[in-house]
Design a protein around this motif. Sequence first.
Motif, mmCIF file in Angstrom:
data_model
loop_
_atom_site.group_PDB
_atom_site.id
_atom_site.type_symbol
_atom_site.label_atom_id
_atom_site.label_comp_id
_atom_site.label_asym_id
_atom_site.label_seq_id
_atom_site.Cartn_x
_atom_site.Cartn_y
_atom_site.Cartn_z
ATOM 1 N N UNK A 1 -0.883 17.625 0.993
ATOM 2 C CA UNK A 1 -0.469 18.853 0.303
ATOM 3 C C UNK A 1 0.556 18.556 -0.784
ATOM 4 N N UNK A 2 0.821 19.560 -1.614
ATOM 5 C CA UNK A 2 1.656 19.365 -2.795
ATOM 6 C C UNK A 2 3.095 18.996 -2.510
ATOM 7 N N UNK A 3 3.556 19.173 -1.274
ATOM 8 C CA UNK A 3 4.931 18.820 -0.942
ATOM 9 C C UNK A 3 5.058 17.384 -0.439
ATOM 10 N N UNK A 4 3.990 16.845 0.119
ATOM 11 C CA UNK A 4 4.110 15.551 0.797
ATOM 12 C C UNK A 4 3.182 14.462 0.268
ATOM 13 N N UNK A 5 2.328 14.764 -0.699
ATOM 14 C CA UNK A 5 1.368 13.746 -1.137
ATOM 15 C C UNK A 5 2.046 12.490 -1.671
ATOM 16 N N UNK A 6 3.193 12.634 -2.278
ATOM 17 C CA UNK A 6 3.887 11.485 -2.861
ATOM 18 C C UNK A 6 4.405 10.510 -1.803
ATOM 19 N N UNK A 7 4.445 10.958 -0.559
ATOM 20 C CA UNK A 7 5.141 10.169 0.454
ATOM 21 C C UNK A 7 4.393 8.924 0.922
ATOM 22 N N UNK A 8 3.219 8.662 0.370
ATOM 23 C CA UNK A 8 2.582 7.376 0.656
ATOM 24 C C UNK A 8 3.487 6.234 0.221
ATOM 25 N N UNK A 9 4.343 6.498 -0.767
ATOM 26 C CA UNK A 9 5.246 5.447 -1.257
ATOM 27 C C UNK A 9 6.288 5.053 -0.229
ATOM 28 N N UNK A 10 6.611 5.979 0.673
ATOM 29 C CA UNK A 10 7.622 5.691 1.698
ATOM 30 C C UNK A 10 7.233 4.461 2.504
ATOM 31 N N UNK A 11 5.939 4.273 2.717
ATOM 32 C CA UNK A 11 5.480 3.171 3.561
ATOM 33 C C UNK A 11 5.680 1.808 2.922
ATOM 34 N N UNK A 12 6.000 1.795 1.641
ATOM 35 C CA UNK A 12 6.322 0.524 0.989
ATOM 36 C C UNK A 12 7.602 -0.078 1.553
ATOM 37 N N UNK A 13 8.455 0.781 2.061
ATOM 38 C CA UNK A 13 9.794 0.347 2.461
ATOM 39 C C UNK A 13 10.027 0.467 3.969
ATOM 40 N N UNK A 14 8.982 0.787 4.717
ATOM 41 C CA UNK A 14 9.105 0.983 6.159
ATOM 42 C C UNK A 14 8.445 -0.187 6.882
ATOM 43 N N UNK A 15 9.153 -0.740 7.855
ATOM 44 C CA UNK A 15 8.585 -1.788 8.696
ATOM 45 C C UNK A 15 7.823 -1.115 9.831
ATOM 46 N N UNK A 16 6.513 -1.209 9.787
ATOM 47 C CA UNK A 16 5.677 -0.603 10.816
ATOM 48 C C UNK A 16 5.487 -1.613 11.947
ATOM 49 N N UNK A 17 5.833 -1.248 13.170
ATOM 50 C CA UNK A 17 5.673 -2.183 14.293
ATOM 51 C C UNK A 17 4.231 -2.622 14.462
ATOM 52 N N UNK A 18 4.060 -3.831 14.924
ATOM 53 C CA UNK A 18 2.714 -4.339 15.198
ATOM 54 C C UNK A 18 2.003 -3.420 16.181
ATOM 55 N N UNK A 19 0.743 -3.189 15.925
ATOM 56 C CA UNK A 19 -0.053 -2.367 16.825
ATOM 57 C C UNK A 19 -0.111 -0.904 16.456
ATOM 58 N N UNK A 20 0.763 -0.460 15.537
ATOM 59 C CA UNK A 20 0.761 0.943 15.132
ATOM 60 C C UNK A 20 -0.385 1.206 14.150
ATOM 61 N N UNK A 21 -0.943 2.390 14.242
ATOM 62 C CA UNK A 21 -1.971 2.847 13.310
ATOM 63 C C UNK A 21 -1.467 4.134 12.670
ATOM 64 N N UNK A 22 -1.468 4.202 11.354
ATOM 65 C CA UNK A 22 -1.030 5.391 10.636
ATOM 66 C C UNK A 22 -2.255 6.210 10.269
ATOM 67 N N UNK A 23 -2.159 7.522 10.520
ATOM 68 C CA UNK A 23 -3.282 8.438 10.262
ATOM 69 C C UNK A 23 -2.838 9.443 9.203
#
Length: 400
Positions: A304-326
């Motif tokens: 949606x128009x409020x959160x679409x930009x937030x894909x960029x947040x994942x550039x700076x987040x350490x995602x633990x092994x085994x996690x799946x983002x949906x």
Amino acid sequence: MKRSTERILTTHCGSLPRAPEVLTMLEEALAGRAPDRARFDAAVREGVADVVGRQVAAGVDVVNDGEMSKQSFMGYYLERLGGLTMTEIDATDAEPVRGPSAETKDYPGYAERWGLPPGRAAVQRQAGGGVPRVVAPVATGPVTYTGTSALRRDIDSVLAAARSAGATDVFMTAVPPGGTRFGFGAVSANQYYPTQEELEEAVCEAMRVEYEAIVGAGIVLQLDCNWGALSRLAPYSTEDVRRMIAHGIELMNHATRNIDPDMMRIHLCWGADEAPHHRDLPLEAIVDLMLTARPAGLGVVAANGRHEWEWRVWKYVKVPDGKVIIPGVIDSTTNIIEHPETVAERIRRFADVLGRENIIAGVDCGLDTVAGSAQVVPEIAWAKLASLAEGARLADSALY
């Protein structure tokens, strides 16, 4: 939970348009007229068979029962927990989110346009300007799980429908235990347990029955956590929201302690409605907390128009092994049918940042969160899911 190792898998958040006969009976039940149980169960089975078949036909990989038997994604728990009573209490004893929402106060014209009530619970002022009252769930006895037969019906219905339609991956939604004090179907007051901690422990143990039964049937458990919307509804600070989410995760982790994390996923929601959303907390304010939850899957609003930009947040987040983002790559609040190329572009953004095998393409929120709300017209809801699948196949050509 499968990974997108050979192609981008697709799923959604849970609620889908209910079958007309089921919808009629749900409305009757809401009005206090309990439908005939045998007729209701039969209608649910037929409705589930239909929605599972339609999901498969649309190209959705990880399917569910569309929450067919539930009037809403949150309110159903009142039918499955003993010890709770809908009671009129002082508004001062309830959570702030049960009064007029902060969003509505900011833009009253929005509420007027859509005929919205001033708050989430029925608020009544006593004659003479007395203390406002709200009707809300109150713990008046020992909290126990009483929904075994209804849960068994839902499990049997979706598994039978999946076998018939050829679906191999199934999920089922449930409310988390962490709503016992802060919002959305929460237990608003405690009139039985000596301490709040004892109430929370009782809710965890009661809901654990549902969680473990779902996973025991080979179904992935989805916990619907609409914690992102807290700042929309009440004047909570970021610190307040973080504290409440941290506590909710603590309770969730406790209630699911016996379940394999790979058999669970979370839907982190900022609210299913078409609304201003200007008070939404950004994902970056809470994503670190959400990644400490036990479930391996984490679904986030991302279309949606409020959160679409937030894909960029994942550039700076350490995602633990085994996690799946949906990530949601379909907006659930409008009747615009996303072009498959738009869907593919959104998928590629996340795949480039997180790795293709670490994402499953989803929808921002439910497509009929409250049965019959029809914010998205039913036939358009199905068209959106078809576009989701087509967009995923377009993305495959660039990613595999």
